[in-house]
Design a protein around this motif. Structure first.
Motif, PDB file in Angstrom:
ATOM      1  N   SER A  87       8.250  12.651  11.604  1.00  0.00           N
ATOM      2  CA  SER A  87       8.491  13.710  12.587  1.00  0.00           C
ATOM      3  C   SER A  87       7.430  14.803  12.513  1.00  0.00           C
ATOM      4  O   SER A  87       7.509  15.796  13.235  1.00  0.00           O
ATOM      5  N   THR A  88       6.436  14.611  11.635  1.00  0.00           N
ATOM      6  CA  THR A  88       5.326  15.557  11.540  1.00  0.00           C
ATOM      7  C   THR A  88       4.018  14.789  11.504  1.00  0.00           C
ATOM      8  O   THR A  88       3.962  13.637  11.046  1.00  0.00           O
ATOM      9  N   LEU A  89       2.955  15.428  11.967  1.00  0.00           N
ATOM     10  CA  LEU A  89       1.644  14.796  11.936  1.00  0.00           C
ATOM     11  C   LEU A  89       1.224  14.520  10.498  1.00  0.00           C
ATOM     12  O   LEU A  89       0.631  13.473  10.198  1.00  0.00           O
ATOM     13  N   GLU A  90       1.544  15.443   9.604  1.00  0.00           N
ATOM     14  CA  GLU A  90       1.200  15.257   8.192  1.00  0.00           C
ATOM     15  C   GLU A  90       1.923  14.040   7.603  1.00  0.00           C
ATOM     16  O   GLU A  90       1.352  13.265   6.833  1.00  0.00           O
ATOM     17  N   GLY A  91       3.182  13.880   7.987  1.00  0.00           N
ATOM     18  CA  GLY A  91       3.946  12.736   7.499  1.00  0.00           C
ATOM     19  C   GLY A  91       3.387  11.427   8.007  1.00  0.00           C
ATOM     20  O   GLY A  91       3.335  10.430   7.273  1.00  0.00           O
ATOM     21  N   ILE A  92       2.963  11.402   9.263  1.00  0.00           N
ATOM     22  CA  ILE A  92       2.378  10.185   9.825  1.00  0.00           C
ATOM     23  C   ILE A  92       1.060   9.863   9.132  1.00  0.00           C
ATOM     24  O   ILE A  92       0.758   8.702   8.852  1.00  0.00           O
ATOM     25  N   ARG A  93       0.290  10.895   8.828  1.00  0.00           N
ATOM     26  CA  ARG A  93      -0.975  10.669   8.104  1.00  0.00           C
ATOM     27  C   ARG A  93      -0.699  10.107   6.715  1.00  0.00           C
ATOM     28  O   ARG A  93      -1.434   9.228   6.236  1.00  0.00           O
ATOM     29  N   THR A  94       0.326  10.611   6.048  1.00  0.00           N
ATOM     30  CA  THR A  94       0.688  10.105   4.726  1.00  0.00           C
ATOM     31  C   THR A  94       1.075   8.631   4.809  1.00  0.00           C
ATOM     32  O   THR A  94       0.673   7.809   3.971  1.00  0.00           O
ATOM     33  N   TRP A  95       1.862   8.300   5.827  1.00  0.00           N
ATOM     34  CA  TRP A  95       2.246   6.895   6.046  1.00  0.00           C
ATOM     35  C   TRP A  95       1.009   6.044   6.327  1.00  0.00           C
ATOM     36  O   TRP A  95       0.875   4.946   5.782  1.00  0.00           O
ATOM     37  N   ARG A  96       0.110   6.543   7.177  1.00  0.00           N
ATOM     38  CA  ARG A  96      -1.118   5.812   7.485  1.00  0.00           C
ATOM     39  C   ARG A  96      -1.902   5.507   6.227  1.00  0.00           C
ATOM     40  O   ARG A  96      -2.354   4.381   6.013  1.00  0.00           O
ATOM     41  N   ASP A  97      -2.047   6.489   5.353  1.00  0.00           N
ATOM     42  CA  ASP A  97      -2.798   6.299   4.115  1.00  0.00           C
ATOM     43  C   ASP A  97      -2.130   5.261   3.220  1.00  0.00           C
ATOM     44  O   ASP A  97      -2.811   4.453   2.571  1.00  0.00           O
ATOM     45  N   TRP A  98      -0.799   5.278   3.201  1.00  0.00           N
ATOM     46  CA  TRP A  98      -0.064   4.308   2.371  1.00  0.00           C
ATOM     47  C   TRP A  98      -0.265   2.887   2.888  1.00  0.00           C
ATOM     48  O   TRP A  98      -0.481   1.959   2.103  1.00  0.00           O
ATOM     49  N   VAL A  99      -0.192   2.719   4.212  1.00  0.00           N
ATOM     50  CA  VAL A  99      -0.375   1.398   4.809  1.00  0.00           C
ATOM     51  C   VAL A  99      -1.753   0.847   4.464  1.00  0.00           C
ATOM     52  O   VAL A  99      -1.905  -0.311   4.053  1.00  0.00           O
ATOM     53  N   VAL A 100      -2.774   1.667   4.623  1.00  0.00           N
ATOM     54  CA  VAL A 100      -4.148   1.228   4.345  1.00  0.00           C
ATOM     55  C   VAL A 100      -4.310   0.916   2.858  1.00  0.00           C
ATOM     56  O   VAL A 100      -4.889  -0.116   2.488  1.00  0.00           O
ATOM     57  N   GLN A 101      -3.795   1.780   2.002  1.00  0.00           N
ATOM     58  CA  GLN A 101      -3.922   1.556   0.566  1.00  0.00           C
ATOM     59  C   GLN A 101      -3.206   0.282   0.133  1.00  0.00           C
ATOM     60  O   GLN A 101      -3.698  -0.461  -0.718  1.00  0.00           O
ATOM     61  N   HIS A 102      -2.059   0.016   0.734  1.00  0.00           N
ATOM     62  CA  HIS A 102      -1.329  -1.210   0.410  1.00  0.00           C
ATOM     63  C   HIS A 102      -2.159  -2.444   0.742  1.00  0.00           C
ATOM     64  O   HIS A 102      -2.200  -3.408  -0.040  1.00  0.00           O
ATOM     65  N   GLN A 103      -2.845  -2.426   1.866  1.00  0.00           N
ATOM     66  CA  GLN A 103      -3.692  -3.557   2.232  1.00  0.00           C
ATOM     67  C   GLN A 103      -4.854  -3.716   1.255  1.00  0.00           C
ATOM     68  O   GLN A 103      -5.223  -4.839   0.896  1.00  0.00           O
ATOM     69  N   ARG A 104      -5.404  -2.605   0.809  1.00  0.00           N
ATOM     70  CA  ARG A 104      -6.486  -2.689  -0.173  1.00  0.00           C
ATOM     71  C   ARG A 104      -5.993  -3.283  -1.485  1.00  0.00           C
ATOM     72  O   ARG A 104      -6.663  -4.106  -2.115  1.00  0.00           O
ATOM     73  N   GLU A 105      -4.792  -2.879  -1.890  1.00  0.00           N
ATOM     74  CA  GLU A 105      -4.241  -3.372  -3.161  1.00  0.00           C
ATOM     75  C   GLU A 105      -3.935  -4.857  -3.112  1.00  0.00           C
ATOM     76  O   GLU A 105      -3.959  -5.526  -4.139  1.00  0.00           O
ATOM     77  N   THR A 106      -3.626  -5.374  -1.931  1.00  0.00           N
ATOM     78  CA  THR A 106      -3.336  -6.808  -1.785  1.00  0.00           C
ATOM     79  C   THR A 106      -4.567  -7.589  -1.337  1.00  0.00           C
ATOM     80  O   THR A 106      -4.463  -8.766  -0.979  1.00  0.00           O
ATOM     81  N   SER A 107      -5.728  -6.937  -1.347  1.00  0.00           N
ATOM     82  CA  SER A 107      -6.983  -7.556  -0.918  1.00  0.00           C
ATOM     83  C   SER A 107      -6.910  -8.065   0.516  1.00  0.00           C
ATOM     84  O   SER A 107      -7.561  -9.056   0.870  1.00  0.00           O
ATOM     85  N   CYS A 108      -6.085  -7.409   1.322  1.00  0.00           N
ATOM     86  CA  CYS A 108      -5.946  -7.726   2.749  1.00  0.00           C
ATOM     87  C   CYS A 108      -5.427  -9.139   2.993  1.00  0.00           C
ATOM     88  O   CYS A 108      -5.680  -9.742   4.048  1.00  0.00           O
ATOM     89  N   VAL A 109      -4.696  -9.677   2.041  1.00  0.00           N
ATOM     90  CA  VAL A 109      -4.169 -11.038   2.146  1.00  0.00           C
ATOM     91  C   VAL A 109      -2.737 -10.999   2.681  1.00  0.00           C
ATOM     92  O   VAL A 109      -1.933 -10.172   2.272  1.00  0.00           O
ATOM     93  N   GLY A 110      -2.432 -11.898   3.592  1.00  0.00           N
ATOM     94  CA  GLY A 110      -1.055 -12.084   4.027  1.00  0.00           C
ATOM     95  C   GLY A 110      -0.686 -11.466   5.354  1.00  0.00           C
ATOM     96  O   GLY A 110       0.216 -11.936   6.034  1.00  0.00           O
TER      97      GLY A 110
END
Length: 204
Positions: A87-110
């Protein structure tokens, strides 16, 4: 083994619930790694550490197990989504960063656990496709709730349609995840999400 689409509802003990969840978790991991078609019931049985009779006690057939996996993946994704304040731009940015970091941690597999199931089942299993669609609707609703709150609090311009914006954000995410999986690089995912963040910021 029955060829029914889904297992009959059963009242389970706590131990039974734990066993069923162990089977679903094992199936989810295997299907995410190698797809529905290449995952066998025997592999699931071995990975879950259960007997054939135990597995068939909870699931009538493989399609019933696959549908349980779709529900499981939807629960995991929506549950994870709801830990962020969209419900906030800051919260969406935090979610965006988490999504990207998760993909990096899984080597973009799956790729996306729900999206990959949808791609495989869309033309071969109409009930599975419908359940995947329902999972995406749940995911969209989770995003929509945040954006509607943002809109109600005046943090989005009055002419902005938060429902359309939620659908566009989910679509951008799915496209970004697919390209990230194929290219083994998060650039496309970052570009897609950042474009949506820029749009939301301009309408704030």
């Amino acid at each position: 083994m029955s060829t029914s689409a889904a297992s009959s509802p059963r009242r389970l003990t706590r131990k039974g619930q734990e066993t069923r969840q162990r089977i679903v978790g094992a199936a989810a991991d295997l299907i995410f790694e190698q797809g529905v078609a290449r995952t066998t019931i025997e592999e699931v049985r071995a990975a879950a550490g259960v007997s054939s009779s135990q597995l068939y006690h909870y699931f009538d057939d493989k399609p019933a197990l696959v549908r349980a996996v779709i529900e499981h993946q939807s629960d995991v994704i929506v549950g994870g989504q709801e830990t962020f304040d969209l419900s906030t731009l800051e919260g969406i940015r935090t979610w965006r960063d988490w999504v990207v970091q998760h993909q990096r941690e899984t080597s973009c597999v799956g790729g996306c656990p729900i999206g990959s199931l949808g791609s495989e089942l869309a033309e071969t299993d109409s009930q599975g496709r419908d359940q995947v669609a329902a999972g995406f609707k749940r995911w969209e609703a989770s995003i929509r709730r945040g954006l509607r709150e943002m809109h109600a609090q005046g943090r989005l311009s009055s002419e902005t349609d938060p429902d359309a914006l939620a659908l566009a954000l989910l679509a951008a995410l799915q496209g970004g995840l697919l390209l990230t999986q194929i290219e083994r690089d998060t650039t496309a995912l970052e570009a897609a999400l950042d474009a949506m963040l820029d749009l939301i910021a301009r309408r704030s």
